[in-house]
Write a protein that holds these residues in place. Structure first.
Motif, PDB file in Angstrom:
ATOM      1  N   THR A  87       0.825  -1.216   0.000  1.00  0.00           N
ATOM      2  CA  THR A  87       0.000   0.000   0.000  1.00  0.00           C
ATOM      3  C   THR A  87       0.860   1.268   0.000  1.00  0.00           C
ATOM      4  O   THR A  87       0.434   2.304  -0.483  1.00  0.00           O
ATOM      5  CB  THR A  87      -0.991   0.030   1.187  1.00  0.00           C
ATOM      6  OG1 THR A  87      -0.248   0.041   2.405  1.00  0.00           O
ATOM      7  CG2 THR A  87      -1.932  -1.148   1.156  1.00  0.00           C
ATOM      8  N   ARG A 109       2.801   6.233  -2.862  1.00  0.00           N
ATOM      9  CA  ARG A 109       3.935   6.793  -3.608  1.00  0.00           C
ATOM     10  C   ARG A 109       3.543   7.102  -5.054  1.00  0.00           C
ATOM     11  O   ARG A 109       3.959   8.123  -5.614  1.00  0.00           O
ATOM     12  CB  ARG A 109       5.113   5.803  -3.590  1.00  0.00           C
ATOM     13  CG  ARG A 109       5.867   5.787  -2.276  1.00  0.00           C
ATOM     14  CD  ARG A 109       6.865   4.654  -2.234  1.00  0.00           C
ATOM     15  NE  ARG A 109       7.604   4.631  -0.984  1.00  0.00           N
ATOM     16  CZ  ARG A 109       8.754   5.279  -0.777  1.00  0.00           C
ATOM     17  NH1 ARG A 109       9.286   5.983  -1.740  1.00  0.00           N
ATOM     18  NH2 ARG A 109       9.342   5.212   0.396  1.00  0.00           N
ATOM     19  N   ARG A 112      -6.773   9.326   1.993  1.00  0.00           N
ATOM     20  CA  ARG A 112      -6.754   7.986   2.599  1.00  0.00           C
ATOM     21  C   ARG A 112      -8.075   7.258   2.339  1.00  0.00           C
ATOM     22  O   ARG A 112      -8.089   6.060   2.095  1.00  0.00           O
ATOM     23  CB  ARG A 112      -6.496   8.062   4.114  1.00  0.00           C
ATOM     24  CG  ARG A 112      -5.200   8.781   4.478  1.00  0.00           C
ATOM     25  CD  ARG A 112      -4.779   8.468   5.898  1.00  0.00           C
ATOM     26  NE  ARG A 112      -4.375   7.089   6.026  1.00  0.00           N
ATOM     27  CZ  ARG A 112      -3.177   6.624   5.699  1.00  0.00           C
ATOM     28  NH1 ARG A 112      -2.249   7.441   5.253  1.00  0.00           N
ATOM     29  NH2 ARG A 112      -2.901   5.352   5.834  1.00  0.00           N
ATOM     30  N   ASP A 148      -1.780   1.376   8.302  1.00  0.00           N
ATOM     31  CA  ASP A 148      -3.120   1.365   8.900  1.00  0.00           C
ATOM     32  C   ASP A 148      -3.899   0.129   8.482  1.00  0.00           C
ATOM     33  O   ASP A 148      -5.123   0.140   8.488  1.00  0.00           O
ATOM     34  CB  ASP A 148      -3.888   2.605   8.428  1.00  0.00           C
ATOM     35  CG  ASP A 148      -4.013   2.642   6.900  1.00  0.00           C
ATOM     36  OD1 ASP A 148      -3.213   1.968   6.225  1.00  0.00           O
ATOM     37  OD2 ASP A 148      -4.916   3.326   6.396  1.00  0.00           O
ATOM     38  N   ARG A 205       9.449  11.530   9.157  1.00  0.00           N
ATOM     39  CA  ARG A 205       8.387  10.731   8.525  1.00  0.00           C
ATOM     40  C   ARG A 205       7.634   9.909   9.583  1.00  0.00           C
ATOM     41  O   ARG A 205       6.404   9.830   9.550  1.00  0.00           O
ATOM     42  CB  ARG A 205       9.009   9.811   7.471  1.00  0.00           C
ATOM     43  CG  ARG A 205       8.044   9.270   6.499  1.00  0.00           C
ATOM     44  CD  ARG A 205       8.477   9.544   5.079  1.00  0.00           C
ATOM     45  NE  ARG A 205       9.513   8.620   4.627  1.00  0.00           N
ATOM     46  CZ  ARG A 205       9.236   7.426   4.086  1.00  0.00           C
ATOM     47  NH1 ARG A 205       7.989   7.000   3.989  1.00  0.00           N
ATOM     48  NH2 ARG A 205      10.196   6.664   3.651  1.00  0.00           N
ATOM     49  N   ARG A 234      -0.812  11.672  12.453  1.00  0.00           N
ATOM     50  CA  ARG A 234      -1.920  12.179  11.626  1.00  0.00           C
ATOM     51  C   ARG A 234      -3.263  11.747  12.240  1.00  0.00           C
ATOM     52  O   ARG A 234      -3.333  10.730  12.946  1.00  0.00           O
ATOM     53  CB  ARG A 234      -1.779  11.701  10.181  1.00  0.00           C
ATOM     54  CG  ARG A 234      -1.772  10.219  10.052  1.00  0.00           C
ATOM     55  CD  ARG A 234      -1.622   9.798   8.621  1.00  0.00           C
ATOM     56  NE  ARG A 234      -1.384   8.374   8.558  1.00  0.00           N
ATOM     57  CZ  ARG A 234      -0.380   7.811   7.891  1.00  0.00           C
ATOM     58  NH1 ARG A 234       0.473   8.536   7.222  1.00  0.00           N
ATOM     59  NH2 ARG A 234      -0.244   6.508   7.892  1.00  0.00           N
TER      60      ARG A 234
HETATM   61  O1   DC Z   1       6.129   1.847   3.132  1.00  0.00           O
HETATM   62  P1   DC Z   1       6.598   3.077   2.371  1.00  0.00           P
HETATM   63  O2   DC Z   1       7.799   3.741   2.991  1.00  0.00           O
HETATM   64  O3   DC Z   1       6.765   2.846   0.917  1.00  0.00           O
HETATM   65  O4   DC Z   1       5.388   4.112   2.537  1.00  0.00           O
HETATM   66  C1   DC Z   1       5.439   5.371   1.948  1.00  0.00           C
HETATM   67  C2   DC Z   1       4.605   6.358   2.729  1.00  0.00           C
HETATM   68  O5   DC Z   1       3.229   6.066   2.578  1.00  0.00           O
HETATM   69  C3   DC Z   1       4.903   6.453   4.225  1.00  0.00           C
HETATM   70  O6   DC Z   1       5.367   7.741   4.552  1.00  0.00           O
HETATM   71  C4   DC Z   1       3.590   6.241   4.897  1.00  0.00           C
HETATM   72  C5   DC Z   1       2.568   6.181   3.808  1.00  0.00           C
HETATM   73  N1   DC Z   1       1.676   5.046   3.978  1.00  0.00           N
HETATM   74  C6   DC Z   1       0.505   5.265   4.614  1.00  0.00           C
HETATM   75  O7   DC Z   1       0.252   6.373   5.058  1.00  0.00           O
HETATM   76  N2   DC Z   1      -0.392   4.252   4.764  1.00  0.00           N
HETATM   77  C7   DC Z   1      -0.126   3.044   4.293  1.00  0.00           C
HETATM   78  N3   DC Z   1      -1.029   2.075   4.436  1.00  0.00           N
HETATM   79  C8   DC Z   1       1.107   2.789   3.649  1.00  0.00           C
HETATM   80  C9   DC Z   1       2.004   3.820   3.519  1.00  0.00           C
END
Ligand code: DC
Length: 218
Positions: A31, A36, A105, A127, A176, A183
């Motif tokens: 996800t 991204r 989201r 999440d 990050r 949030r």
């Molecule tokens: O796992 P990743 O580093 O590729 O995730 C990239 C960004 O996406 C990270 O900053 C959090 C967000 N993310 C999110 O908010 N909810 C998710 N289910 C997966 C990732």
């Protein structure tokens, strides 16, 4: 069957989730890659990353899906393979902001739930256990110490051909983590039904084995 894997960046989620899915013959859904892909499109279109309405419209108008290429999973955004592009540092820097909007989201969660409705999945993110698959059969929370996670991210970026400054990666990770866990909706947090695994001193094989043992009830 649905398996949720949550945790912060660099905890080793995606590698283990991909291997677990292969082992079980399930579909793997990354996800983070979806957020991204949306972020990449927003950057390409010069969209204000704080404009929730515009980003929601963008999310609704974007066709994001996964494709399997002889065992290698690719992410396709509006017909274009963006698997490599979404790993660019600029996307990494902006994705927490884009994914912090509740309206964005909501669109992504719906899409992820629709994907999971079609087959057995291993889904990783932040999440998944709480919002995307609250009734998952198993929920894992992978974590690791900050130094270890930062080092893993540096190695990952190097493998992709991006030179990165370890202290900058560490700082960005702290920032990050903060955005992701503070949030209002879809925050990264451990739930009572998460099985927590600290991967700091574990190899990939050991993490996979620990997860398989739980699933097989050993
Ligand atoms: O796992 P990743 O580093 O590729 O995730 C990239 C960004 O996406 C990270 O900053 C959090 C967000 N993310 C999110 O908010 N909810 C998710 N289910 C997966 C990732």
């Amino acid at each position: 069957m649905k398996i949720a894997i949550d945790g912060p960046a660099g905890a080793g989620k995606s590698t283990v989730a991909r291997r677990l899915a292969r082992e079980l013959n399930f579909t793997y859904i990354d996800t983070g890659a979806m957020y991204r892909a949306l972020t990449l499109k927003a950057l390409q279109q010069g969209i204000d990353l704080y404009d929730s309405n515009l980003l929601q419209q963008l999310a609704e108008a974007t066709d994001i899906h996964f494709q399997n290429h002889s065992g290698d999973q690719r992410i396709i955004s509006d017909g274009v393979d963006v698997t490599d592009l979404i790993r660019a540092p600029q996307v990494g820097e902006a994705v927490s902001t884009v994914s912090s909007h509740p309206a964005v989201r909501a669109v992504m969660v719906k899409l992820q739930q629709a994907m999971a409705g079609k087959c057995s999945v291993v889904m990783d993110g932040r999440d998944i256990g709480e919002y995307v698959l609250p009734d998952a059969d198993y929920k894992f929370f992978l974590t690791a110490g900050l130094e270890e996670r930062a080092q893993r991210r540096v190695r990952e970026m190097e493998l992709l051909g991006y030179k990165s400054d370890p202290s900058a990666v560490r700082e960005e990770m702290i920032k990050r983590d903060q955005i992701d866990s503070q949030r209002p909706v879809g925050a990264l947090r451990v739930l009572p039904d998460h099985i927590v695994i600290d991967t700091s001193n574990m190899t990939e094989d050991e993490v996979l084995h620990a997860i398989m043992m739980k699933i097989q009830g050993a």
